[in-house]
Write a protein that holds these residues in place. Structure first.
Motif, PDB file in Angstrom:
ATOM      1  N   ARG A 231     122.736  56.736 -28.760  1.00 26.43           N
ATOM      2  CA  ARG A 231     123.411  55.387 -28.740  1.00 26.43           C
ATOM      3  C   ARG A 231     124.649  55.371 -27.977  1.00 26.43           C
ATOM      4  NH1 ARG A 231     125.194  52.840 -34.531  1.00 26.43           N
ATOM      5  NH2 ARG A 231     125.942  50.709 -33.922  1.00 26.43           N
TER       6      ARG A 231
ATOM      7  N   HIS B 182     122.103  51.299 -19.075  1.00 27.22           N
ATOM      8  CA  HIS B 182     121.927  50.680 -20.312  1.00 27.22           C
ATOM      9  C   HIS B 182     121.384  49.010 -20.019  1.00 27.22           C
ATOM     10  CE1 HIS B 182     123.054  53.507 -23.505  1.00 27.22           C
ATOM     11  NE2 HIS B 182     123.393  54.259 -22.509  1.00 27.22           N
ATOM     12  N   LYS B 183     122.255  48.502 -19.473  1.00 26.12           N
ATOM     13  CA  LYS B 183     122.050  47.047 -19.271  1.00 26.12           C
ATOM     14  C   LYS B 183     120.514  46.673 -18.607  1.00 26.12           C
ATOM     15  CE  LYS B 183     126.783  45.242 -19.167  1.00 26.12           C
ATOM     16  NZ  LYS B 183     127.594  44.614 -18.317  1.00 26.12           N
TER      17      LYS B 183
ATOM     18  N   ALA C 159     118.008  47.406 -21.107  1.00 21.59           N
ATOM     19  CA  ALA C 159     117.841  46.163 -22.085  1.00 21.59           C
ATOM     20  C   ALA C 159     117.162  45.146 -21.235  1.00 21.59           C
ATOM     21  CB  ALA C 159     119.161  45.878 -22.234  1.00 21.59           C
ATOM     22  N   ARG C 160     117.335  45.031 -19.790  1.00 18.44           N
ATOM     23  CA  ARG C 160     116.577  43.764 -19.268  1.00 18.44           C
ATOM     24  C   ARG C 160     115.178  43.989 -19.135  1.00 18.44           C
ATOM     25  NH1 ARG C 160     121.169  44.032 -15.746  1.00 18.44           N
ATOM     26  NH2 ARG C 160     119.900  45.166 -14.310  1.00 18.44           N
TER      27      ARG C 160
ATOM     28  N   ARG D   9     113.322  45.812 -21.321  1.00 16.22           N
ATOM     29  CA  ARG D   9     112.700  45.645 -22.474  1.00 16.22           C
ATOM     30  C   ARG D   9     112.493  44.377 -22.875  1.00 16.22           C
ATOM     31  NH1 ARG D   9     114.417  44.425 -27.683  1.00 16.22           N
ATOM     32  NH2 ARG D   9     113.243  45.618 -29.408  1.00 16.22           N
ATOM     33  N   GLU D  10     113.389  43.404 -22.350  1.00 18.59           N
ATOM     34  CA  GLU D  10     113.329  42.103 -22.708  1.00 18.59           C
ATOM     35  C   GLU D  10     111.943  41.495 -21.934  1.00 18.59           C
ATOM     36  OE1 GLU D  10     114.431  39.934 -24.893  1.00 18.59           O
ATOM     37  OE2 GLU D  10     115.681  41.435 -25.785  1.00 18.59           O
TER      38      GLU D  10
ATOM     39  N   LYS E  97     125.657  37.509 -30.960  1.00 19.26           N
ATOM     40  CA  LYS E  97     126.419  38.664 -30.225  1.00 19.26           C
ATOM     41  C   LYS E  97     127.556  38.921 -30.969  1.00 19.26           C
ATOM     42  CE  LYS E  97     128.655  37.159 -26.342  1.00 19.26           C
ATOM     43  NZ  LYS E  97     129.090  36.613 -25.432  1.00 19.26           N
TER      44      LYS E  97
ATOM     45  N   GLN F 252     124.419  41.141 -27.112  1.00 21.45           N
ATOM     46  CA  GLN F 252     123.876  39.735 -26.745  1.00 21.45           C
ATOM     47  C   GLN F 252     122.893  39.107 -27.873  1.00 21.45           C
ATOM     48  OE1 GLN F 252     121.610  40.324 -23.424  1.00 21.45           O
ATOM     49  NE2 GLN F 252     120.071  41.529 -24.033  1.00 21.45           N
TER      50      GLN F 252
ATOM     51  N   ARG G  75     120.029  37.703 -29.784  1.00 23.61           N
ATOM     52  CA  ARG G  75     118.849  38.143 -29.761  1.00 23.61           C
ATOM     53  C   ARG G  75     118.023  37.140 -30.821  1.00 23.61           C
ATOM     54  NH1 ARG G  75     116.157  43.828 -31.122  1.00 23.61           N
ATOM     55  NH2 ARG G  75     113.947  43.423 -30.739  1.00 23.61           N
TER      56      ARG G  75
END
Length: 573
Positions: A36, A182-183, A186-187, A189-190, A293, A301, A303
């Protein structure tokens, strides 16, 4: 930096450079571990304390507006996360962000940046003067965070500030690369979730022809029990009432929930699924209701939750009977009021969602024991539909087996077929795991098949001593199969929430029939003891259990049971 023999010569400088290299190496290893983000950043600060004469450290990550979003300090944990926001030197952070340059304050107490600041909260517990060093964490040219440390002022002569600034800048560059990664994850995954929703809509549209003709894709069978359940599905699908699908594990509750959605006026909307038993309560709340967020550590952010994603469509909650009592109250409020708030939010949101739930538990018993709220039970069980187990629709087993094998052939480019003998053998099994267990059996058999035609002896459930094999060999249907040897039957006793098995005698049992697996006499009037027959068969087979099993008409596992029962040692050659 912690250098015990700094010196002023070449050796001292070499020692310091070596320590810097070791520090960068250890930190890069930590950053590459799949942990994490907050845990990783706290680990970086712990490592820094081993290489610098620092007292405290802070890593602050900023949002798009330049406000602190995540703050991690030395000794960070979930419990004390909030207090690090109070320790932020805001004016120093602002200068680092505005200039995109490192900041060095030799004596914090006498610097104008900290005039009027309560320094006791983040670095001056002993009252001695101390220094502050801060460097920006960049993503390209933009500052996305800061790394600050404070150290005792008395070490300023031993370790020049420029050396610490250089080392911290290298660490900040590594942190910037980690944040970009990490970003990006996350992108992705979305993007993948959006693609999954799009494909699910396409698949739903492709099932329209099957729905119009009265057939439902994925549900195979013509038995009266299955037709009764499907008839009820077609009726309730036209309404908005909440449906509760009841049945044992492996009966296809998710397929029936999808059928309810496809047959309903909401078929053009999304069909969103969530397994309530797969997530802890804290994560389940965020998954269902979404979060704002900054609602908790790691919420970088806003969600949307599953309720919002299912707006205008159907939300399927599997294993609804496994949710905790606290979460039952939260879910009840949503069902009663038709509105909810995201985690960390204050604005009420309204959604138009049709709810379909499923469980294999006896909810009535859970209500009577106080394990499940009665008011929630009445909310979700407006229309209960009981899905029949496979043992109550044995006539569908051949159709299901052929359908599963056809899918296997399509996936693997094979052309396997099931003989009539194999289909009869499968129909004699009880399959306590229902369709899921049948599919497991067919796929395992097809994977290990040596010939194009699969016969009864090839079936995995007839060779590995599993529960279905014992049930089949003890059933009356199996007596017509070649090499049949009777075994004790385990009769299924259906109960809500699963199947309980109780031992019973086989209909074909006689005083001469076997009392346990691996204790079956060979027909033909042989009066020798079972131990003698086992030893003779093993010697004839060269002490290979599989061969001896074929000689006696038993399975290899039954041979193993019999050898252990009679304490017959296995000879090795």
């Amino acid at each position: 930096m912690t250098v015990h023999s700094p010196g002023n010569g070449t050796n001292g400088r070499t020692s310091r450079a070596d320590i810097e290299l070791i520090g960068i190496y250890e930190i890069s290893k930590l950053l590459s571990a799949p942990n994490r983000l907050e845990t990783t950043l706290a680990g970086v600060l712990t490592l820094l304390s081993s290489f610098l004469d620092m007292r405290h450290g802070l890593i602050a990550l900023l949002d798009g507006d330049g406000e602190p979003e995540i703050v991690v300090g030395s000794g960070w944990s979930e419990e004390n996360a909030k207090r690090y926001f109070k320790r932020l030197p805001e004016q120093a952070i602002g200068q680092i962000v505005a200039t995109c340059m490192p900041l060095v304050v030799p004596d914090v107490r006498s610097d104008r940046l900290f005039a009027g600041t309560d320094l006791d909260g983040w670095g001056s517990e002993d009252g001695k003067p101390f220094s502050l060093i801060g460097v920006p964490i960049k993503n390209g040219e933009a500052v996305v965070g800061t790394l600050t440390i404070d150290r005792s002022y008395e070490f300023a002569d031993q370790t020049p500030f420029d050396q610490d600034v250089r080392f911290l800048t290298l660490v900040a560059n590594l942190l910037g690369q980690t944040l970009r990664l990490h970003k990006a994850v996350a992108r992705d995954r979305e993007r993948l979730m959006a693609e999954q929703r799009r494909l699910e809509k396409q698949l739903s549209a492709g099932r329209d022809d099957g729905v119009a003709s009265g057939k439902i894709e994925g549900i195979v069978g013509e038995s009266p029990a299955l037709r009764a359940a499907l008839d009820k599905v077609r009726i309730v699908a036209r309404s908005r009432s909440t449906v509760l699908l009841r049945g044992e594990s492996g009966t296809g509750k998710e397929l029936f929930a999808s059928a309810i959605h496809d047959l309903s006026p909401r078929s053009s909307g999304p069909f969103v699924k969530l397994n309530c038993a797969a997530l802890p309560e804290s994560v389940l709340e965020s998954e269902l209701f979404g979060h704002e967020k900054g609602a908790f550590t790691g919420a970088i952010q806003q969600r949307k939750g599953r309720f919002e994603l299912a707006h205008g469509g159907t939300l399927f909650l599997d294993e609804i009977g496994e949710i905790s009592a606290a979460f039952q109250a939260k879910l009840l409020r949503v069902l009663q009021e038709g509105e909810f708030e995201r985690v960390g939010g204050t604005r009420s949101l309204k959604v138009d969602v049709r709810l379909v739930c499923a469980t294999n538990r006896d909810l009535e018993a859970a209500v009577s024991k106080g394990e499940f709220r009665a008011d929630l039970y009445y909310r979700i069980s407006v229309v209960p539909i009981f899905l029949p187990p496979l043992r109550e629709r044995t006539g569908d087993i051949p159709l299901l087996a052929q359908e599963i094998l056809q899918r296997f052939n399509k996936e693997h480019g094979t052309d396997l077929t099931l003989t009539g003998e194999a289909l009869r053998a499968l129909s004699g099994c009880y399959f306590p795991g229902n369709v899921r267990e049948l599919e497991n059996c067919i796929r395992r058999t097809a994977t290990l098949a040596r010939d194009q035609q699969i016969v009864a002896h090839d079936l995995a459930c007839q060779n590995d001593g599993c529960l279905s094999s014992v049930l089949w060999q003890g059933s009356p249907r199996a007596s017509h199969s070649p090499g049949f040897q009777p075994l004790p039957v385990i009769q299924p006793q259906p109960q809500m929430g699963g199947t309980v098995f109780a031992e019973a005698e086989s209909p074909a049992s006689t005083p001469q029939s076997c009392p346990s697996p691996g204790a079956c006499p060979v027909p033909g009037g042989d009066t020798r003891s079972e131990r003698d027959r086992l030893i003779e068969a093993m010697e004839t087979a060269g002490w290979v259990q599989a061969k001896a099993a074929r000689i006696l008409g038993m399975t290899p596992r039954q041979i193993g049971y019999a050898l252990r029962k009679h304490s017959i040692p296995i000879k090795r050659f």
